[in-house]
Structures are given as structure tokens and as C-alpha cells.
Design a protein around this motif. Structure first.
Motif, PDB file in Angstrom:
ATOM      1  N   HIS A 129       5.742  15.697 -21.668  1.00 15.83           N
ATOM      2  CA  HIS A 129       6.004  14.332 -22.129  1.00 15.83           C
ATOM      3  C   HIS A 129       6.591  13.462 -21.027  1.00 15.83           C
ATOM      4  O   HIS A 129       6.379  12.253 -20.989  1.00 15.83           O
ATOM      5  CB  HIS A 129       6.962  14.346 -23.325  1.00 15.83           C
ATOM      6  CG  HIS A 129       8.335  14.837 -22.977  1.00 15.83           C
ATOM      7  ND1 HIS A 129       8.641  16.183 -22.936  1.00 15.83           N
ATOM      8  CD2 HIS A 129       9.478  14.179 -22.648  1.00 15.83           C
ATOM      9  CE1 HIS A 129       9.919  16.332 -22.616  1.00 15.83           C
ATOM     10  NE2 HIS A 129      10.439  15.134 -22.420  1.00 15.83           N
ATOM     11  N   ILE A 132       4.767  10.870 -18.801  1.00 20.84           N
ATOM     12  CA  ILE A 132       4.574   9.523 -19.349  1.00 20.84           C
ATOM     13  C   ILE A 132       5.927   8.835 -19.527  1.00 20.84           C
ATOM     14  O   ILE A 132       6.121   7.690 -19.113  1.00 20.84           O
ATOM     15  CB  ILE A 132       3.846   9.574 -20.713  1.00 20.84           C
ATOM     16  CG1 ILE A 132       2.434  10.170 -20.543  1.00 20.84           C
ATOM     17  CG2 ILE A 132       3.751   8.174 -21.330  1.00 20.84           C
ATOM     18  CD1 ILE A 132       1.708  10.384 -21.858  1.00 20.84           C
ATOM     19  N   GLU A 133       6.876   9.552 -20.138  1.00 13.10           N
ATOM     20  CA  GLU A 133       8.144   8.943 -20.534  1.00 13.10           C
ATOM     21  C   GLU A 133       8.963   8.432 -19.345  1.00 13.10           C
ATOM     22  O   GLU A 133       9.482   7.305 -19.382  1.00 13.10           O
ATOM     23  CB  GLU A 133       8.959   9.968 -21.327  1.00 13.10           C
ATOM     24  CG  GLU A 133      10.254   9.428 -21.893  1.00 13.10           C
ATOM     25  CD  GLU A 133      10.995  10.488 -22.679  1.00 13.10           C
ATOM     26  OE1 GLU A 133      12.120  10.815 -22.277  1.00 13.10           O
ATOM     27  OE2 GLU A 133      10.431  11.004 -23.670  1.00 13.10           O
ATOM     28  N   LEU A 186       2.984   3.492 -24.954  1.00 18.54           N
ATOM     29  CA  LEU A 186       3.056   4.681 -24.103  1.00 18.54           C
ATOM     30  C   LEU A 186       4.181   5.609 -24.543  1.00 18.54           C
ATOM     31  O   LEU A 186       4.042   6.835 -24.499  1.00 18.54           O
ATOM     32  CB  LEU A 186       3.241   4.261 -22.640  1.00 18.54           C
ATOM     33  CG  LEU A 186       2.004   3.619 -21.988  1.00 18.54           C
ATOM     34  CD1 LEU A 186       2.365   2.977 -20.647  1.00 18.54           C
ATOM     35  CD2 LEU A 186       0.895   4.650 -21.804  1.00 18.54           C
ATOM     36  N   ALA A 190       4.171   9.542 -25.691  1.00 17.02           N
ATOM     37  CA  ALA A 190       5.136  10.514 -25.160  1.00 17.02           C
ATOM     38  C   ALA A 190       5.904  11.193 -26.293  1.00 17.02           C
ATOM     39  O   ALA A 190       6.167  12.397 -26.237  1.00 17.02           O
ATOM     40  CB  ALA A 190       6.106   9.822 -24.206  1.00 17.02           C
TER      41      ALA A 190
END
Length: 203
Positions: A129, A132-133, A186, A190
Motif C-alpha cells: 500500500h 501509493i500512500e 489514490l 491504498a
């Protein structure tokens, strides 16, 4: 106005604040890794709070859904707030980056020093994750720093440059709306990954 291609163009227009955000986050990780004394105490309390929340969510009737709702709301609300709080001369985005970086750095340091598998933590607990995060959080803070810079500019403007500053403000509010939409979307992706794949990998 809300197309992803426009979002990417807007990011290119604030590349300096984005680079500063990335550097501040990296410095936060370094400080968290080395940190001691008062800094360490603050980080430990932050991690303990997250641990207690995680335990509470695991005991719910639907842990995955509970994790998803908490992660998504926590990250998206904080990111949007930190973006617009940049109007206070970028102070809050800087603090936000430092704290998040220090927490991550300290967590990695504790795992490494206690003999844990650091590579496994990174690839199973962070990357699915975090790929993206983390960039999205840096982007939100980059917008916040850009807004802080605009606030400083506005304080120093004269009559000859007044119309130019107004145009910059209008353009930034347009960018912030597009940015906010894609930041939330987004972070939604995530949160789905973190509450399913990451949770499964670390369980």
C-alpha cells in the motif's frame, strides 16, 4: 479540469515543493531511525496509539471493513487538511512530514535492532500500500508547501504585481480542487490494498 493528465501537469508545476516534501520526509525517517530522548518518547506514544487502534479494529465483527474505513478516512482527511493548512506559511505540512517520517524510521529501527526481518516488513507490511500512500502524502504536503509559498508572496506583493498574485491564487485553487480529488481517489486504492492484501500478508 479533473482529468488525471491535468493532475500530472499540475504536479510538474509544483515540482520544487514536491522535492522539498520528499527530502523532509526522508530526513524525518533518518531522525526517527537515530532518534532518542524526547523525540523517541513522542514517537513511541504515537506508535502505541496506532497499536491500540489496530487491536480494537481487529476485534470488530468485520476487521477488514473496519480497517478500510479507518485507514481511508484517517489518511484522506489528514491529507486534505494538511494541503489547505499550508496557507499558514507551510508550517503544518512540514511538521506533518517530519512526524510521519520519524514514526516510520523509528518503527524500522526497532524491528532491525530487535532482530526482526526488516526486508519482510518492508515488502509485506509497507510496500503493497505504501507505494501509493507515501507518494500521495508527499504530494498533499507538496501542495501545502506551494500554498505556503504563495502566502509569503502575497505578503510581499506591491501594486504592480497585485494582479499577478491574484492570478496565481486563482490558478492554485483550481489545482487544489483537481489535486484533492486525485489524492482522495489514490488513497482509496491504498486503503483497499492495506485493509486486504497488507493485512493478509502481516497476519
Amino acid at each position: 479540469m479533473y482529468r488525471f493528465s491535468i493532475f500530472m501537469k499540475d504536479l510538474a508545476a509544483i515540482k520544487l515543493p514536491l522535492m522539498i516534501s520528499a527530502v523532509l520526509f526522508a530526513l524525518g525517517i533518518a531522525v526517527g531511525w537515530i532518534g532518542s530522548g524526547p523525540i523517541q518518547d513522542i514517537i513511541v506514544k504515537e506508535i502505541q496509539g496506532l497499536g491500540e487502534m489496530s487491536q480494537s479494529l481487529r476485534q470488530s465483527d468485520h476487521p477488514e471493513l473496519s480497517f478500510f474505513i479507518f485507514i481511508f478516512l484517517n489518511n484522506s482527511i489528514k491529507s486534505i487538511l494538511v494541503l489547505f493548512s499550508g496557507i499558514l506559511f507551510g508550517i503544518i505540512p512540514i511538521v506533518f512530514l517530519a512526524i510521519n517520517g520519524m514514526v516510520l524510521g523509528f518503527l524500522l529501527s526497532v524491528v532491525e535492532s530487535s532482530g526482526g526481518d526488516l526486508v519482510e516488513l518492508i515488502f509485506k507490511g509497507l510496500l503493497p500500500h505504501g507505494i501509493i500512500e507515501i507518494p500521495v502524502i508527499i504530494i498533499a504536503c507538496g501542495y501545502g508547501l506551494a500554498l505556503g509559498g504563495l502566502s509569503f508572496k502575497s505578503m510581499a506583493f506591491n501594486k504592480d504585481r497585485g494582479s499577478g498574485i491574484k492570478m496565481q491564487w486563482r490558478e492554485f485553487w483550481r489545482k487544489s480542487r483537481t489535486g484533492s480529488l486525485w489524492i482522495v481517489l489514490l488513497l482509496l486504492v491504498a486503503a483497499v490494498i492495506e485493509s486486504t492484501i497488507t493485512l493478509w500478508l502481516v497476519s
